[in-house]
Motif scaffolding. Structure first.
Motif, PDB file in Angstrom:
ATOM      1  N   PRO A  72       0.840  -1.201   0.000  1.00  8.63           N
ATOM      2  CA  PRO A  72       0.000   0.000   0.000  1.00  8.63           C
ATOM      3  C   PRO A  72       0.875   1.251   0.000  1.00  8.63           C
ATOM      4  N   ARG A  73       0.476   2.229  -0.798  1.00  6.36           N
ATOM      5  CA  ARG A  73       1.211   3.490  -0.801  1.00  6.36           C
ATOM      6  C   ARG A  73       1.101   4.155   0.583  1.00  6.36           C
ATOM      7  N   LYS A  74       2.033   5.013   0.884  1.00  2.57           N
ATOM      8  CA  LYS A  74       2.038   5.671   2.184  1.00  2.57           C
ATOM      9  C   LYS A  74       1.043   6.822   2.244  1.00  2.57           C
ATOM     10  N   ARG A  75       0.680   7.349   1.082  1.00  4.40           N
ATOM     11  CA  ARG A  75      -0.227   8.493   1.033  1.00  4.40           C
ATOM     12  C   ARG A  75      -0.851   8.572  -0.354  1.00  4.40           C
ATOM     13  N   ALA A  76      -1.948   9.301  -0.446  1.00  2.00           N
ATOM     14  CA  ALA A  76      -2.590   9.526  -1.738  1.00  2.00           C
ATOM     15  C   ALA A  76      -1.676  10.331  -2.639  1.00  2.00           C
ATOM     16  N   GLY A  77      -1.581   9.926  -3.902  1.00  2.00           N
ATOM     17  CA  GLY A  77      -0.769  10.647  -4.864  1.00  2.00           C
ATOM     18  C   GLY A  77       0.646  10.131  -5.007  1.00  2.00           C
ATOM     19  N   LEU A 219      -6.724  10.420   5.127  1.00  2.00           N
ATOM     20  CA  LEU A 219      -6.004  10.608   6.392  1.00  2.00           C
ATOM     21  C   LEU A 219      -6.775  10.075   7.596  1.00  2.00           C
ATOM     22  N   GLY A 220      -7.730   9.165   7.343  1.00  2.00           N
ATOM     23  CA  GLY A 220      -8.530   8.619   8.428  1.00  2.00           C
ATOM     24  C   GLY A 220      -9.594   9.564   8.948  1.00  2.00           C
ATOM     25  N   ILE A 221      -9.867  10.654   8.210  1.00  2.00           N
ATOM     26  CA  ILE A 221     -10.842  11.640   8.691  1.00  2.00           C
ATOM     27  C   ILE A 221     -12.260  11.186   8.390  1.00  2.00           C
ATOM     28  N   GLY A 222     -12.608  11.017   7.112  1.00  2.00           N
ATOM     29  CA  GLY A 222     -13.968  10.627   6.746  1.00  2.00           C
ATOM     30  C   GLY A 222     -14.950  11.761   6.982  1.00  2.00           C
ATOM     31  N   LEU A 223     -16.145  11.429   7.483  1.00  2.00           N
ATOM     32  CA  LEU A 223     -17.169  12.440   7.731  1.00  2.00           C
ATOM     33  C   LEU A 223     -16.676  13.407   8.802  1.00  2.00           C
ATOM     34  N   VAL A 224     -16.809  14.695   8.540  1.00  2.00           N
ATOM     35  CA  VAL A 224     -16.306  15.682   9.496  1.00  2.00           C
ATOM     36  C   VAL A 224     -17.340  15.936  10.582  1.00  2.00           C
ATOM     37  N   ASP A 225     -16.878  16.013  11.825  1.00  2.00           N
ATOM     38  CA  ASP A 225     -17.791  16.287  12.934  1.00  2.00           C
ATOM     39  C   ASP A 225     -17.870  17.783  13.244  1.00  2.00           C
ATOM     40  N   GLU A 226     -17.001  18.552  12.586  1.00  2.00           N
ATOM     41  CA  GLU A 226     -16.997  19.997  12.722  1.00  2.00           C
ATOM     42  C   GLU A 226     -16.460  20.579  11.419  1.00  2.00           C
ATOM     43  N   PRO A 227     -17.079  21.632  10.882  1.00  2.00           N
ATOM     44  CA  PRO A 227     -16.602  22.164   9.607  1.00  2.00           C
ATOM     45  C   PRO A 227     -15.118  22.532   9.634  1.00  2.00           C
ATOM     46  N   ARG A 250      -4.110  19.987   8.771  1.00  2.00           N
ATOM     47  CA  ARG A 250      -3.063  20.993   8.925  1.00  2.00           C
ATOM     48  C   ARG A 250      -1.698  20.338   9.152  1.00  2.00           C
ATOM     49  N   LYS A 251      -1.644  19.354  10.020  1.00  2.00           N
ATOM     50  CA  LYS A 251      -0.373  18.682  10.316  1.00  2.00           C
ATOM     51  C   LYS A 251       0.145  17.910   9.107  1.00  2.00           C
ATOM     52  N   ASP A 252      -0.766  17.251   8.389  1.00  2.00           N
ATOM     53  CA  ASP A 252      -0.321  16.469   7.234  1.00  2.00           C
ATOM     54  C   ASP A 252       0.244  17.374   6.144  1.00  2.00           C
ATOM     55  N   LEU A 253      -0.443  18.436   5.824  1.00  5.70           N
ATOM     56  CA  LEU A 253       0.037  19.334   4.773  1.00  5.70           C
ATOM     57  C   LEU A 253       1.396  19.937   5.160  1.00  5.70           C
ATOM     58  N   ALA A 254       1.531  20.303   6.410  1.00  4.54           N
ATOM     59  CA  ALA A 254       2.805  20.871   6.863  1.00  4.54           C
ATOM     60  C   ALA A 254       3.933  19.852   6.767  1.00  4.54           C
ATOM     61  N   SER A 255       3.613  18.569   6.973  1.00  6.33           N
ATOM     62  CA  SER A 255       4.650  17.534   6.966  1.00  6.33           C
ATOM     63  C   SER A 255       5.311  17.361   5.607  1.00  6.33           C
ATOM     64  N   HIS A 256       4.635  17.756   4.531  1.00  2.00           N
ATOM     65  CA  HIS A 256       5.201  17.601   3.191  1.00  2.00           C
ATOM     66  C   HIS A 256       6.256  18.657   2.870  1.00  2.00           C
ATOM     67  N   ALA A 257       6.228  19.749   3.621  1.00  2.00           N
ATOM     68  CA  ALA A 257       7.191  20.834   3.408  1.00  2.00           C
ATOM     69  C   ALA A 257       7.258  21.253   1.937  1.00  2.00           C
ATOM     70  N   TYR A 311      -5.880  15.895  -1.958  1.00  5.37           N
ATOM     71  CA  TYR A 311      -6.991  15.634  -1.053  1.00  5.37           C
ATOM     72  C   TYR A 311      -8.198  16.447  -1.519  1.00  5.37           C
ATOM     73  N   ASP A 312      -9.390  15.948  -1.196  1.00  8.74           N
ATOM     74  CA  ASP A 312     -10.621  16.638  -1.582  1.00  8.74           C
ATOM     75  C   ASP A 312     -11.413  17.041  -0.345  1.00  8.74           C
ATOM     76  N   LEU A 313     -11.887  18.270  -0.343  1.00 14.08           N
ATOM     77  CA  LEU A 313     -12.693  18.824   0.739  1.00 14.08           C
ATOM     78  C   LEU A 313     -14.121  18.948   0.219  1.00 14.08           C
ATOM     79  N   ILE A 314     -15.030  18.155   0.785  1.00 12.31           N
ATOM     80  CA  ILE A 314     -16.382  18.031   0.244  1.00 12.31           C
ATOM     81  C   ILE A 314     -17.363  18.859   1.063  1.00 12.31           C
ATOM     82  N   MET A 315     -18.243  19.566   0.357  1.00 10.91           N
ATOM     83  CA  MET A 315     -19.232  20.416   1.019  1.00 10.91           C
ATOM     84  C   MET A 315     -20.636  20.100   0.508  1.00 10.91           C
ATOM     85  N   TRP A 316     -21.613  20.411   1.348  1.00  5.15           N
ATOM     86  CA  TRP A 316     -23.017  20.194   1.000  1.00  5.15           C
ATOM     87  C   TRP A 316     -23.616  21.409   0.285  1.00  5.15           C
ATOM     88  N   HIS A 317     -24.504  21.117  -0.655  1.00  4.73           N
ATOM     89  CA  HIS A 317     -25.456  22.061  -1.259  1.00  4.73           C
ATOM     90  C   HIS A 317     -24.819  23.334  -1.818  1.00  4.73           C
TER      91      HIS A 317
END
Length: 335
Positions: A72-77, A219-227, A250-257, A311-317
Motif C-alpha cells: 500500500p502506498r504511504k499516502r494519496a498521490g 487521512l482517516g478523517i472521513g465524515l467531518v464532525d466539525e466544519p 493541517r499537520k499532514d500538509l505541513a509535513s510535506h514541506a 486531497y478533496d474537501l467536500i461540502m453540501w449544497h
C-alpha cells in the motif's frame, strides 16, 4: 466450533457472490473488456479480494488477465513502483483497486496517454462492490455529466458559495472540463462509482473561503464532525481552522514541506444519485448535491501542478456560477 466455521465459510461465499455484481459492472459496463485484450489489475495487499473478483469476470470474458500486487502506498498521490507503471502503459485495460489513491500520478497520466482504459477504485470495500453508487445507470447520467463538464470548460470565472459559508472564486480560462461518468474509452481514465464533472483553476487565481462540512475522505478523517474552514489567497490555502479534522489536515500538509500541497487544484461536482456520504472517497465525492475542492496535484486533471498529495474537501449544497450563470444550484444541475 464446527458450526461457527461453517457459518463463516457460508458468509464468505455469499459475500463473494454479491461482489460479482460489481465486478461485472466494472468489466462489462465501465471498461467493456473484449476477448483477447490485456487487462491489468493493480492492487495492494489490503485489496486483493476485490482484485480477484474483477479478475475472475475478466478471465471469463476471454481477456488476458494479470494482477500486480504492491505494498500500500504511504499516502494519496504517491507513484506506484516503476515496474507497475511500465505494465500500466502496455495494457489495454487497467483497473486499480488500492488503499491510497494513485489517480493523480504520472503513472496514470502516462498509461492514459499510451491508450489504456483506466478505472480507479480507491479505498473500495466489498460493500462498495455490492450496493450504493455502483448501482447507478452510468449511461443515463452520462449526458448530464458531459454538459456540466462543458459548462466548466467554456467558462472563465467560477464562483462557488454554500449554506455552510463557502465563498470561493477562481479563473479557469482555457482549462478543460473533465466528465467522469464511470465508462472509459481508449486513452481515458475515470473513478468509480463517483460520477463527477471537474475542472482545474488557473494557478494563483483562487481567492476566498472553503468550508468543508461533509467529508474529507483521506487521512482517516472521513465524515467531518466539525466544519473545516480554509482561507485561500493567491491560489493557496493560507489558514485552516476547525476541530479534529482541521488539525489532522493541517499537520499532514505541513509535513510535506511543499507549498504545492496547499494548491487549489480542482473543482469537482458530484452527480451520482446512488452515492452515499459514508466516509469512503469514491462514494462521498459522487454524492449528488455536493461539490469538492481538490488541493495539491492538478496535473492529471488539466492543471500543471504536481504536489506530494491530492486531497478533496467536500461540502453540501453548493451553488456554482460560471461567468454569471448558475450551472449548479444546491442539489441539481441547472443546464
Amino acid at each position: 466450533m464446527r458450526l461457527l466455521d461453517d457459518g463463516a465459510k457460508k458468509g464468505k461465499v455469499m459475500k463473494e457472490l454479491l461482489m460479482m455484481k460489481g465486478a461485472k459492472t466494472l468489466v462489462d459496463v465501465a471498461t467493456k473488456v473484449q476477448a483477447g485484450e490485456t487487462v491489468l489489475l493493480v492492487t495492494d495487499y489490503a485489496k486483493t479480494d476485490i482484485a480477484q473478483a474483477v479478475a475472475a469476470v475478466a478471465c471469463d470474458r476471454g481477456a488476458e488477465v494479470m494482477i500486480m500486487c504492491m505494498k500500500p502506498r504511504k499516502r494519496a498521490g504517491e507513484e506506484p513502483p516503476a515496474a507497475v507503471a511500465a505494465a500500466m502503459k502496455n495494457a489495454d485495460v487497467v483497473i486499480v483497486p488500492v488503499s491510497y489513491s494513485i489517480t493523480h500520478t504520472h503513472a496514470v497520466k502516462n498509461a492514459a496517454a499510451a491508450g489504456a482504459r483506466i478505472i480507479v477504485m480507491t479505498d473500495f470495500t466489498p460493500e462498495v462492490m455490492m450496493h450504493g453508487g455502483i448501482e447507478a445507470d452510468f449511461d443515463q447520467i452520462k449526458p448530464t455529466c458531459i454538459a456540466v463538464a462543458k459548462a466548466l470548460e467554456t467558462a472563465e470565472e467560477i464562483h462557488i458559495t454554500s449554506p455552510g459559508g463557502t465563498d470561493l472564486r477562481f479563473n479557469t480560462k482555457g482549462r478543460r472540463g473533465n466528465a467522469l461518468y464511470c465508462v472509459v474509452e481508449k486513452g481515458q481514465f475515470s473513478t468509480i462509482p463517483t460520477i463527477e464533472a471537474n475542472t482545474t483553476p488557473i494557478e494563483g487565481t483562487a481567492e476566498g473561503i472553503i468550508v468543508c462540512d461533509a467529508s474529507i475522505p483521506y487521512l482517516g478523517i472521513g465524515l467531518v464532525d466539525e466544519p473545516v474552514i480554509c482561507k485561500v489567497e493567491g491560489g493557496f490555502i493560507t489558514e485552516i481552522k476547525g476541530g479534529r479534522a482541521a488539525e489532522i489536515l493541517r499537520k499532514d500538509l505541513a509535513s510535506h514541506a511543499d507549498k504545492n500541497s496547499y494548491n487549489i487544484a480542482e473543482l469537482g461536482i458530484g452527480l451520482n444519485p446512488k452515492c452515499r456520504m459514508c466516509g469512503i472517497m469514491l462514494e462521498d465525492e459522487g454524492v449528488l448535491g455536493t461539490c469538492h475542492i481538490g488541493i495539491g496535484t492538478s496535473l492529471t486533471l488539466g492543471g500543471v501542478t504536481k504536489a506530494p498529495c491530492h486531497y478533496d474537501l467536500i461540502m453540501w449544497h453548493p451553488t456554482i456560477v460560471a461567468d454569471g450563470k448558475v450551472i449548479f444550484d444546491k442539489d441539481h444541475p441547472t443546464l
